[in-house]
Motif scaffolding. Sequence first.
Motif: not given
Length: 317
Positions: A117-122, A97-100, A1-7, A106-108
């Motif tokens: 942490d953002k470095n972990t996300a990257f 994270y797979a859903q992200a 489900m994308n963001e437009q459907q979820f909101t 974005s990373i943040r």
Amino acid sequence: MNEQQFTPILQTLILLSPSQRQRLHQALAKSETSTEEVLTTQFTLQKCPHCLGTQLKPWGSSHGLPRYRCAACLKTSNPLTKTPLARLRQPDKWLVYAQALIDGLSIRKAAVLCNIDKNTAFLWRHRFLTMIKSHQALHEEGIVEADETFFLESFKGQRHLSRPARKRGGVGKTRGTSDDQIPVLVVRDRHKSTVTVILEKVDAAHVKAVLAPLVDKDSVLCTDGAAVYSSFCKATGIKHEVIPSKGPRARGAFHIQNVNAFDSRLKEWMRRFHGVATKYLANYLGWRRVLERYQAIRPDILFFEAVRRKPQQLIQT
């Protein structure tokens, strides 16, 4: 489900009664699936990752993952051995994270969502994409469309540049195919099998190196009027249909609207990143291909794409 459907769904939660909220909470708790459950229930290791032998025997478990021992090489392994996700920590957050990644966050934003942490996300982004970038069609047939698109060369993330830095992607030195534009050849047939290859140069030699092993000899190649494609078709005997940029966009069943539409979606999706480092461009191309490959991709499907292995009930590639 994308963001437009979820909101819209999220906005209706304020209408729920206390009892309905409790039932929703219970349903969500039951639906949560851990990484360990996905690997245990949907995947069985068939070959030893070390020697590719098939004499694997269950050997207990470790860190919540099933463990196997090969009778041939006597080494132990788990479903993540020799994959980009091996030895990564916090596996309980990988499906989130797979859903992200599916949502193109974005990373943040992904870091906030997963509480990391953002470095972990990257790091996780490019670990997940390491295998995904190599998953593309090996053969295309029927009516095949090809076209090149260009991405601005970027040294994003590097401290020492040979030129002044550009802000938020920026623009090139000149318009058109200048030296700071990275060419990407996009090939797509009517079955939606897609290939994206970064070219060193748009010339006959590099185009032939990509198309020769890919396009079936009985196919019809539809392109614009670039001479490199005519040269390739003459050398290989493949039928060539030229759709000039000026004039009718289709001639019967022959057109390049399929590949052009993919290029448009790719560019629009890329804009959210405000410029992609050229050294990671192949990862982002693979990321977009996997989103296009499935009509409704789930986190567990993307997870298995990231470890280059299929769950037992998934047959789509």
